[in-house]
Design a protein around this motif. Structure first.
Motif, mmCIF file in Angstrom:
data_model
loop_
_atom_site.group_PDB
_atom_site.id
_atom_site.type_symbol
_atom_site.label_atom_id
_atom_site.label_comp_id
_atom_site.label_asym_id
_atom_site.label_seq_id
_atom_site.Cartn_x
_atom_site.Cartn_y
_atom_site.Cartn_z
ATOM 1 N N VAL A 391 -13.814 -29.624 -10.346
ATOM 2 C CA VAL A 391 -14.411 -29.488 -9.014
ATOM 3 C C VAL A 391 -14.643 -30.872 -8.392
ATOM 4 C CG1 VAL A 391 -16.439 -28.690 -7.741
ATOM 5 C CG2 VAL A 391 -15.447 -27.242 -9.508
ATOM 6 N N ASP A 392 -15.201 -31.793 -9.153
ATOM 7 C CA ASP A 392 -15.463 -33.151 -8.646
ATOM 8 C C ASP A 392 -14.163 -33.819 -8.220
ATOM 9 O OD1 ASP A 392 -18.084 -32.785 -9.169
ATOM 10 O OD2 ASP A 392 -18.277 -34.338 -10.702
ATOM 11 N N ASP A 393 -13.179 -33.693 -9.099
ATOM 12 C CA ASP A 393 -11.895 -34.321 -8.881
ATOM 13 C C ASP A 393 -11.189 -33.752 -7.654
ATOM 14 O OD1 ASP A 393 -10.694 -36.317 -10.474
ATOM 15 O OD2 ASP A 393 -8.944 -34.955 -10.647
ATOM 16 N N THR A 394 -11.237 -32.438 -7.516
ATOM 17 C CA THR A 394 -10.523 -31.766 -6.427
ATOM 18 C C THR A 394 -11.190 -32.011 -5.082
ATOM 19 O OG1 THR A 394 -9.892 -30.044 -7.989
ATOM 20 C CG2 THR A 394 -9.640 -29.518 -5.668
ATOM 21 N N LEU A 395 -12.517 -32.027 -5.076
ATOM 22 C CA LEU A 395 -13.242 -32.099 -3.809
ATOM 23 C C LEU A 395 -13.796 -33.486 -3.520
ATOM 24 C CD1 LEU A 395 -15.220 -28.712 -3.920
ATOM 25 C CD2 LEU A 395 -12.950 -29.187 -2.983
ATOM 26 N N ASN A 396 -13.601 -34.386 -4.493
ATOM 27 C CA ASN A 396 -14.138 -35.723 -4.306
ATOM 28 C C ASN A 396 -15.646 -35.715 -4.067
ATOM 29 O OD1 ASN A 396 -13.701 -38.416 -4.342
ATOM 30 N ND2 ASN A 396 -12.088 -38.341 -2.769
ATOM 31 N N ILE A 397 -16.342 -34.952 -4.886
ATOM 32 C CA ILE A 397 -17.796 -34.872 -4.782
ATOM 33 C C ILE A 397 -18.386 -35.053 -6.175
ATOM 34 C CG2 ILE A 397 -17.832 -33.343 -2.767
ATOM 35 C CD1 ILE A 397 -18.296 -31.001 -4.715
ATOM 36 N N ASP A 398 -19.689 -35.058 -6.247
ATOM 37 C CA ASP A 398 -20.361 -35.126 -7.539
ATOM 38 C C ASP A 398 -21.274 -33.902 -7.598
ATOM 39 O OD1 ASP A 398 -21.577 -35.785 -9.896
ATOM 40 O OD2 ASP A 398 -22.709 -37.480 -9.085
ATOM 41 N N VAL A 399 -20.700 -32.785 -8.077
ATOM 42 C CA VAL A 399 -21.439 -31.530 -8.008
ATOM 43 C C VAL A 399 -22.654 -31.596 -8.942
ATOM 44 C CG1 VAL A 399 -20.269 -30.177 -9.811
ATOM 45 C CG2 VAL A 399 -21.079 -29.031 -7.785
ATOM 46 N N GLU A 400 -23.759 -31.098 -8.437
ATOM 47 C CA GLU A 400 -25.008 -31.207 -9.177
ATOM 48 C C GLU A 400 -25.037 -30.234 -10.364
ATOM 49 O OE1 GLU A 400 -29.729 -30.711 -8.392
ATOM 50 O OE2 GLU A 400 -28.452 -30.946 -6.602
ATOM 51 N N VAL A 401 -25.423 -30.729 -11.522
ATOM 52 C CA VAL A 401 -25.486 -29.879 -12.712
ATOM 53 C C VAL A 401 -26.916 -29.351 -12.874
ATOM 54 C CG1 VAL A 401 -25.176 -29.775 -15.210
ATOM 55 C CG2 VAL A 401 -23.684 -31.223 -13.835
ATOM 56 N N PRO A 402 -27.071 -28.026 -12.806
ATOM 57 C CA PRO A 402 -28.416 -27.465 -12.964
ATOM 58 C C PRO A 402 -29.010 -27.847 -14.321
ATOM 59 C CG PRO A 402 -26.871 -25.767 -12.245
ATOM 60 C CD PRO A 402 -26.063 -26.982 -12.582
ATOM 61 N N ASN A 403 -30.307 -27.977 -14.348
ATOM 62 C CA ASN A 403 -31.011 -28.384 -15.573
ATOM 63 C C ASN A 403 -30.621 -27.596 -16.808
ATOM 64 O OD1 ASN A 403 -32.475 -30.542 -14.955
ATOM 65 N ND2 ASN A 403 -34.322 -29.408 -14.311
ATOM 66 N N ARG A 404 -30.492 -26.252 -16.642
ATOM 67 C CA ARG A 404 -30.252 -25.449 -17.832
ATOM 68 C C ARG A 404 -28.872 -25.696 -18.435
ATOM 69 N NH1 ARG A 404 -30.006 -22.364 -13.324
ATOM 70 N NH2 ARG A 404 -28.875 -20.379 -13.229
ATOM 71 N N LEU A 405 -27.984 -26.337 -17.670
ATOM 72 C CA LEU A 405 -26.696 -26.750 -18.238
ATOM 73 C C LEU A 405 -26.800 -28.143 -18.833
ATOM 74 C CD1 LEU A 405 -23.535 -26.049 -16.081
ATOM 75 C CD2 LEU A 405 -24.182 -25.123 -18.288
ATOM 76 N N GLN A 406 -27.479 -28.996 -18.115
ATOM 77 C CA GLN A 406 -27.593 -30.401 -18.502
ATOM 78 C C GLN A 406 -28.127 -30.550 -19.921
ATOM 79 O OE1 GLN A 406 -26.409 -32.891 -16.545
ATOM 80 N NE2 GLN A 406 -26.757 -34.120 -18.376
ATOM 81 N N GLN A 407 -29.064 -29.681 -20.282
ATOM 82 C CA GLN A 407 -29.727 -29.845 -21.583
ATOM 83 C C GLN A 407 -28.743 -29.713 -22.760
ATOM 84 O OE1 GLN A 407 -32.682 -26.776 -21.391
ATOM 85 N NE2 GLN A 407 -31.235 -25.149 -21.860
ATOM 86 N N TYR A 408 -27.644 -28.970 -22.549
ATOM 87 C CA TYR A 408 -26.672 -28.819 -23.641
ATOM 88 C C TYR A 408 -25.949 -30.128 -23.950
ATOM 89 C CZ TYR A 408 -27.072 -23.737 -23.307
ATOM 90 O OH TYR A 408 -27.532 -22.458 -23.309
ATOM 91 N N MET A 409 -25.755 -30.951 -22.929
ATOM 92 C CA MET A 409 -24.965 -32.166 -23.102
ATOM 93 C C MET A 409 -25.645 -33.136 -24.060
ATOM 94 S SD MET A 409 -22.428 -31.294 -21.527
ATOM 95 C CE MET A 409 -21.266 -32.668 -21.504
ATOM 96 N N GLU A 410 -26.924 -33.014 -24.225
ATOM 97 C CA GLU A 410 -27.652 -33.982 -25.050
ATOM 98 C C GLU A 410 -27.704 -33.580 -26.515
ATOM 99 O OE1 GLU A 410 -30.989 -33.744 -22.487
ATOM 100 O OE2 GLU A 410 -29.668 -34.539 -20.914
ATOM 101 N N ARG A 411 -27.187 -32.374 -26.844
ATOM 102 C CA ARG A 411 -27.293 -31.916 -28.239
ATOM 103 C C ARG A 411 -26.049 -32.248 -29.055
ATOM 104 N NH1 ARG A 411 -29.152 -25.925 -27.180
ATOM 105 N NH2 ARG A 411 -30.760 -26.293 -25.617
ATOM 106 N N GLU A 412 -26.167 -32.157 -30.375
ATOM 107 C CA GLU A 412 -25.060 -32.530 -31.251
ATOM 108 C C GLU A 412 -24.181 -31.341 -31.580
ATOM 109 O OE1 GLU A 412 -24.373 -34.570 -35.564
ATOM 110 O OE2 GLU A 412 -26.380 -34.754 -34.671
ATOM 111 N N LYS A 413 -22.844 -31.538 -31.479
ATOM 112 C CA LYS A 413 -21.878 -30.476 -31.739
ATOM 113 C C LYS A 413 -21.853 -30.087 -33.220
ATOM 114 C CE LYS A 413 -16.852 -29.896 -31.880
ATOM 115 N NZ LYS A 413 -15.530 -30.405 -31.514
ATOM 116 N N GLN A 414 -21.889 -28.787 -33.477
ATOM 117 C CA GLN A 414 -21.784 -28.294 -34.846
ATOM 118 C C GLN A 414 -20.765 -27.166 -34.873
ATOM 119 O OE1 GLN A 414 -25.852 -27.130 -35.735
ATOM 120 N NE2 GLN A 414 -26.017 -28.836 -37.169
ATOM 121 N N SER A 415 -19.562 -27.453 -35.445
ATOM 122 C CA SER A 415 -18.568 -26.393 -35.529
ATOM 123 C C SER A 415 -17.667 -26.653 -36.721
ATOM 124 C CB SER A 415 -17.736 -26.316 -34.248
ATOM 125 O OG SER A 415 -16.931 -27.463 -34.138
#
Ligand SMILES: *Cc1c(COP(=O)(O)O)cnc(C)c1O
Length: 434
Positions: A391-415
């Motif tokens: 979306v950012d790339d296509t529209l040349n914007i910086d779409v806002e990430v809602p808090n409830r999504l953002q929190q996942y980015m800070e956790r450690e991957k386990q798979s």
């Protein structure tokens, strides 16, 4: 009300069994024996009812006497606790925003309802239930979120390595608790095949109680019919024809819409909009259904080459196959067309489409050419921030990430990474449960 399998060998099954098994023992999908009609007066009253109220009546029409009314009421009220607003993007063109749930995709509706229904049944038994989910991205996180910390239930997610967005992968692999993620060295179709094989594997069937949470589960279908009715009830002019476009992959969402129509919702035309994985639009053109391996696109939650719910759609129209052609149109779009649509709509209106919604929008504008006076609704199935890179790339914007999504980015991957074979899946499952 009982349920039968689309493969024809399994019949007269109770809702509990249909929901816990997911896939019927003959490999088919469960369908209700009959589809009830809305109570008289319901549609006239719907515009003044709340979303959960509409959902409850729709669920009752769908399930008949299959579930105790008070149990159903509790489940619906708990599951449908966020809105699905209808936003007018252009005159007569409405976005039905289905991304206001906890994981920001429409699958939250199906997952939350199914998790609560399964938890109800498991609580009555004294057994551990293992849920196997093949996911192309959004299903897994929605299902996992629905089941997180539910006693007696373990969730095993299978996703195709390298084929989900970074954010989706974070959502799938950082949940912890009763949720485990398997990173499969293959495609989504491989994941789906592995799950299907696991269900009919004698050894696994004898050792554990398994269920599926894919769109094949009848419990996923039920709540997906709610918002069709709700969106219609919020249209400013309900006397016009209505065209609804569904961006489709496995076709569970569209099937639920067709069931809503069968219960009495006045939909003039449904449109199946796909990316280049276009076996259903092709079928509508040629009359031949030819499943094939899926191709990767920017609307990756729809990268499905052998859509399971196609067989349910055929069941719905088994008595008059010709009317499927009349009631359903199909269109397919390339990634290039999808991006151009996102850009044009953003430029004209400021509205930010995610790639899946854009495919739906394209199908809607095509279909409205033949119905210029109709209301048009397209289902916007994911929040644009779920596909932020594109979306950012296509529209040349910086779409806002809602808090409830953002929190996942800070956790450690386990798979755990596994090859795309039943043997590898079995080993992982048995290890997890050991
Ligand atoms: C799953 C999904 C779809 C496709 O829905 P089906 O019911 O499988 O046809 C479309 N868009 C998004 C964002 C999805 O997650």
């Amino acid at each position: 009300m009982r349920f039968y399998s689309t493969n024809g060998e399994v019949k007269g099954v109770e809702l509990e069994q249909a929901v816990l098994e997911g896939l019927a023992a003959d490999g088919g999908l469960f369908m209700p024996d009959e589809i009830g009609a809305f109570p008289s007066g319901f549609l006239a009253e719907a515009p003044s009812l709340s979303f959960p109220e509409i959902a409850l009546v729709t669920a009752k029409s769908f399930l008949g006497d299959a579930l105790d009314e008070q149990v159903l009421r509790d489940i619906v009220e708990d599951a449908v606790n966020f809105d699905a607003p209808l936003v007018e993007v252009k005159p007569g063109i409405f976005s039905l925003e289905l991304f206001h749930g906890p994981t920001l995709a429409f699958k939250d509706f199906g997952a939350r309802f199914m998790a609560r229904l399964m938890a109800h049944y498991v609580a009555q038994r004294n057994e551990e239930l293992t849920i196997l989910v093949a996911t192309s991205g959004d299903t897994g996180s929605a299902v996992a979120h629905g089941f997180l910390n539910t006693p007696g239930i373990r969730v095993v997610l299978l996703y195709p390595s390298g084929k989900v967005s970074p954010l989706q992968e974070q959502q799938l692999t950082t949940m912890g608790g009763n949720i485990s993620a398997l990173e499969v060295q293959g495609t989504f179709d491989d994941c789906q095949t592995m799950v299907k094989e696991a269900f009919v594997d004698e050894e696994l069937r004898s050792k554990i109680l398994m269920s599926s949470a894919n769109s094949i589960n009848i419990a996923r279908l039920v709540p997906q019919s709610f918002y069709y009715v709700y969106s219609w009830s919020r249209l400013p002019d309900r006397d016009k024809d209505l065209v609804i476009t569904v961006p489709s992959g496995n076709f569970g969402n569209l099937t639920a819409g067709m069931i809503a129509k069968r219960m009495g919702l006045p939909v003039t035309k449904f449109v199946a909009a796909t990316n280049i994985n276009d076996v259903v639009p092709e079928y509508l053109k040629s009359g031949v259904f030819t499943p094939r391996p899926s191709a990767t696109t920017i609307s990756n939650a729809m990268d499905v080459g052998n859509p399971s719910n196609f067989y349910r759609m055929c069941e719905l129209y088994s008595e008059s196959p010709a009317s499927l052609d009349q009631e359903l149109e199909g269109y397919a779009y390339t990634d290039e067309e999808t991006k151009e649509c996102m850009q044009a709509v953003h430029q004209d209106t400021g509205y930010i489409l995610d790639p899946h919604g854009a495919v739906g929008y394209l199908g809607l504008t095509e279909a409205l050419k033949q119905h210029p006076d109709a209301n048009g609704i397209f289902l916007e199935t994911a929040h644009p921030a779920k596909f932020k890179e594109i979306v950012d790339d296509t529209l040349n914007i910086d779409v806002e990430v809602p808090n409830r999504l953002q929190q996942y980015m800070e956790r450690e991957k386990q798979s755990t990474e596994i090859p795309p074979t039943l043997a590898a899946l079995k080993e992982s499952i048995l290890q997890l449960l050991a």
